[in-house]
Structures are given as C-alpha cells and as structure tokens.
Design a protein around this motif. Structure first.
Motif, PDB file in Angstrom:
ATOM      1  N   THR A   1     -16.419  -4.402  -7.921  1.00  8.17           N
ATOM      2  CA  THR A   1     -16.482  -5.794  -7.485  1.00  8.17           C
ATOM      3  C   THR A   1     -17.506  -5.970  -6.378  1.00  8.17           C
ATOM      4  OG1 THR A   1     -14.598  -5.375  -6.022  1.00  8.17           O
ATOM      5  CG2 THR A   1     -14.130  -6.359  -8.172  1.00  8.17           C
TER       6      THR A   1
ATOM      7  N   ALA B   1      -9.559  -8.068 -10.561  1.00  7.79           N
ATOM      8  CA  ALA B   1     -10.576  -7.298 -11.279  1.00  7.79           C
ATOM      9  C   ALA B   1     -10.734  -5.904 -10.669  1.00  7.79           C
ATOM     10  CB  ALA B   1     -11.910  -8.037 -11.251  1.00  7.79           C
TER      11      ALA B   1
ATOM     12  N   THR C   1     -11.093 -11.793  -8.125  1.00  9.80           N
ATOM     13  CA  THR C   1     -11.843 -10.607  -7.694  1.00  9.80           C
ATOM     14  C   THR C   1     -10.896  -9.467  -7.346  1.00  9.80           C
ATOM     15  OG1 THR C   1     -13.589 -12.047  -6.838  1.00  9.80           O
ATOM     16  CG2 THR C   1     -13.567  -9.760  -6.058  1.00  9.80           C
TER      17      THR C   1
ATOM     18  N   PHE D   1     -18.186  -6.643 -11.729  1.00  9.33           N
ATOM     19  CA  PHE D   1     -17.600  -7.966 -11.543  1.00  9.33           C
ATOM     20  C   PHE D   1     -18.246  -8.572 -10.311  1.00  9.33           C
ATOM     21  CE2 PHE D   1     -14.519 -11.263 -10.693  1.00  9.33           C
ATOM     22  CZ  PHE D   1     -14.023 -11.609 -11.944  1.00  9.33           C
TER      23      PHE D   1
ATOM     24  N   ALA E   1     -12.685  -2.622 -12.130  1.00  2.78           N
ATOM     25  CA  ALA E   1     -14.043  -3.153 -12.019  1.00  2.78           C
ATOM     26  C   ALA E   1     -14.680  -2.771 -10.688  1.00  2.78           C
ATOM     27  CB  ALA E   1     -14.027  -4.668 -12.161  1.00  2.78           C
TER      28      ALA E   1
END
Length: 343
Positions: free
Chosen positions: A117, A110, A107, A91, A115
């Motif tokens: 990031t 995520a 963010t 991400f 994820a």
C-alpha cells in the motif's frame, strides 16, 4: 474578493512543480521499494479530483510499466465487506487530504490482505498515511480554495515521478515542466478570456480527450461543474462517438483536449465529427493549432506522458473565469467543503 484564493493557487503551480522535481530523489526511494516487490498488477483508489489523478496513473502504469491496472471501488470493502486476495498487488491510494474514511478503511484492508500500500497525499500526518506501508508527500502547500488546483497537478507530477522511477527513469520529461507551466499561464490568458466570453451563457458542456488526456477531460468537467454549476460531462473521445455524440448540438460547448502524441492524434476525427454536429469546439493542448476547432488554446509542447500536468492549467482558469462571469465565488462553491467524508 471572490476567486482570489483559486487565482493565487493556479499561479503558484510553476513553483510547486519546481519544488517537486527537486525532490525526485525522495520519490525514487519509494519507487525502489515498489520495484523490489515486483507487483503483478496495480489497483488505484481515490475520490473526486484525486480519482482523475488516479486515472492518469492508470495510464502511466499500463503504458510505462506494462502492468495491468484498475480503479478500485471502495464500496466493495466499506459497504459489502469483500475480502479479495491482494497478494503481490500494488494498492495506490490518492487523496489530497488523506482524510476520507472510505479510503483509509480500504487501504487498511488492502494491506491486511497482502497488498503493498502506498499513500499519495498533501498531508503527511493524515490518517491515510498512518495505515499505508509507504507514502509520498506531494508538497503542494496549504490550498485554501475548495476547488483543487495546485494539489491536483502536484499529485499528477508526483505520480509521474514515482512510476517513471519504478521503470528506472530519472524524471527527464518532468524537468522542464516548471518553465513550461509558467509559459502556459502567461501565453494563454487572452485565449482563456475569449473562451470565457464564448461560454458565459452556455448551460451544457462536454469535455473530451483520449489516452493520458482522458484525465484532463474528467478534471476539466469537474472544475466547470463545481465552480460554475454547469451541466458538464466528460467522455473519452472514443466513448463520445459510441453514443453521447447524438446529444451534442449547436447549444453545446465542447472542450477537446488535444496534445501532441498518439492520444491527441486520435482526437482529430472526434473534433471533426463534433464540429459537424454544430457544436462550438474549444481545442486545448499542444496540438490544438492543428485541430478543426472553433477556437483554440495552444500550449507549449512536452512529452505526451506529462501533458496532463500542463493541459489542466487553462481549464482551471476557464472554470475560474466562468464562475466569476456568472456571479459565483469559485473559492467557496455552494454545498462543498475542502474535505469530503464518504464511506
């Protein structure tokens, strides 16, 4: 004096490029962590000019890494509360300021959903950097003009070096960019002035490109709209022929981004078709000299995957020149501020 900040920041870009290339090893350290995690696909989140940088990164990820990539919709998280499984997903959030609440929230969400990031910003102390697992400082320095110029190209170059490093590259295609940017700025001034004179009184413009250059077309339209208040729209060359070309006529100014490579070659039929509609077509890029256009701004050749870093330079100057010619102040476009906060 109107436009002095934007003009100065456009001129700073060769030095900014040289500084970023010198920091390639730092970017490669982040890339090594990405490569270790072996993401199964990538999502990119951004707004405004950064969204166009994310579009460029999408092409880099899909072509250079051969991974599927998509542009994330922040509102699915911030407005609708969607909670997708993002395990093993890269991400990548792109934001010059790192301060937009929706990008920070997206963010953070995520990362909570698995994820990896990564924040790409010009503000290492930003809220976005604090919530992302990894971050890259594009190092463009303070940008005073509201319209992004050096921060946009610095973001492109940083993204290229990151993604190239993930595939094991050393940033070879980026090495000559500082010198090529200086050449592009010094050799295209007269052609840009001519384009300003051609388009000073036009009210409707279309920008178009294919492949990597789709990002340049999108950013070029934004610059024209936000500094000169033109009704400017960007289309992929392919999408343009699927319908919008019907609205193009002799009163439409068209900027076709055409650099050497597969994307530029695919633009030849597009330029031909648009010219047959009677439009005034300005071809911009390293392949511009070979295009059936009305006028041209020819740029020095480079690897196709880094061409957008050079393509946007004369378009920034075109936006600056048109704004001044039309009585505007490109440093302070009406109704805009440097940091836009959305949710």
């Amino acid at each position: 004096m109107s436009g002095q900040h934007m003009s100065a920041e456009i001129a700073e870009q060769p030095a900014v490029f040289a500084s970023i290339v010198d920091r390639q090893a730092q970017i490669a350290e982040v890339a090594a962590k990405l490569a270790e995690r072996r993401p199964r696909f990538a999502l990119l989140a951004a707004r405004g000019s950064s969204d166009h940088a994310a579009l460029y990164a999408k092409y880099l990820v899909e072509v250079l890494l051969e991974l599927p990539a998509g542009l994330a919709s922040a509102s699915t998280t911030t407005l609708y509360g969607a909670k997708p499984d993002l395990s093993d997903v890269l991400f990548l959030t792109v934001s010059q300021s790192g301060g937009s609440p929706d990008l920070i929230e997206t963010t953070e969400a995520a990362r909570a959903r698995g994820a990896l990031t990564v924040a790409v910003t010009n503000n290492p102390s930003s809220g976005l950097n604090s919530v992302a697992e990894l971050s890259i400082d594009i190092g463009a320095g303070v940008e005073n003009a509201v319209a992004a110029t050096k921060t946009y190209t610095a973001t492109l170059l940083s993204l290229y070096l990151l993604i190239d490093s993930v595939r094991g590259g050393q940033g070879q295609a980026a090495a000559p960019l500082a010198a090529l940017a200086a050449e592009a700025l010094s050799t295209t001034e007269s052609a840009v002035d001519d384009a300003v004179a051609r388009y000073r009184y036009v009210e409707r413009m279309v920008t178009t490109g294919r492949g990597y250059s789709s990002a340049s077309a999108a950013e070029g339209a934004l610059k024209l709209a936000e500094t000169s208040y033109l009704a400017a729209r960007a289309y992929s060359g392919a999408d343009l022929l699927h319908g919008p070309v019907a609205a193009i006529d002799a009163d439409t100014g068209v900027v076709a981004v055409t650099s050497a490579g597969k994307g530029g070659e695919a633009m030849r039929d597009v330029v031909n078709t648009v010219r047959q509609r009677g439009a005034d077509v300005l071809a911009v890029g390293s392949a511009a000299a070979d295009m059936p256009a009305s006028s041209r701004i020819v740029l020095p050749p480079c690897a196709e995957e880094v061409a957008p870093i050079l393509e946007i330079l004369p378009l920034q100057r075109l936006a600056l020149g048109l704004s001044l010619a039309r009585g505007g102040d490109p440093d302070n476009p009406r109704g805009l501020s440097k940091v836009t906060r959305t949710r």
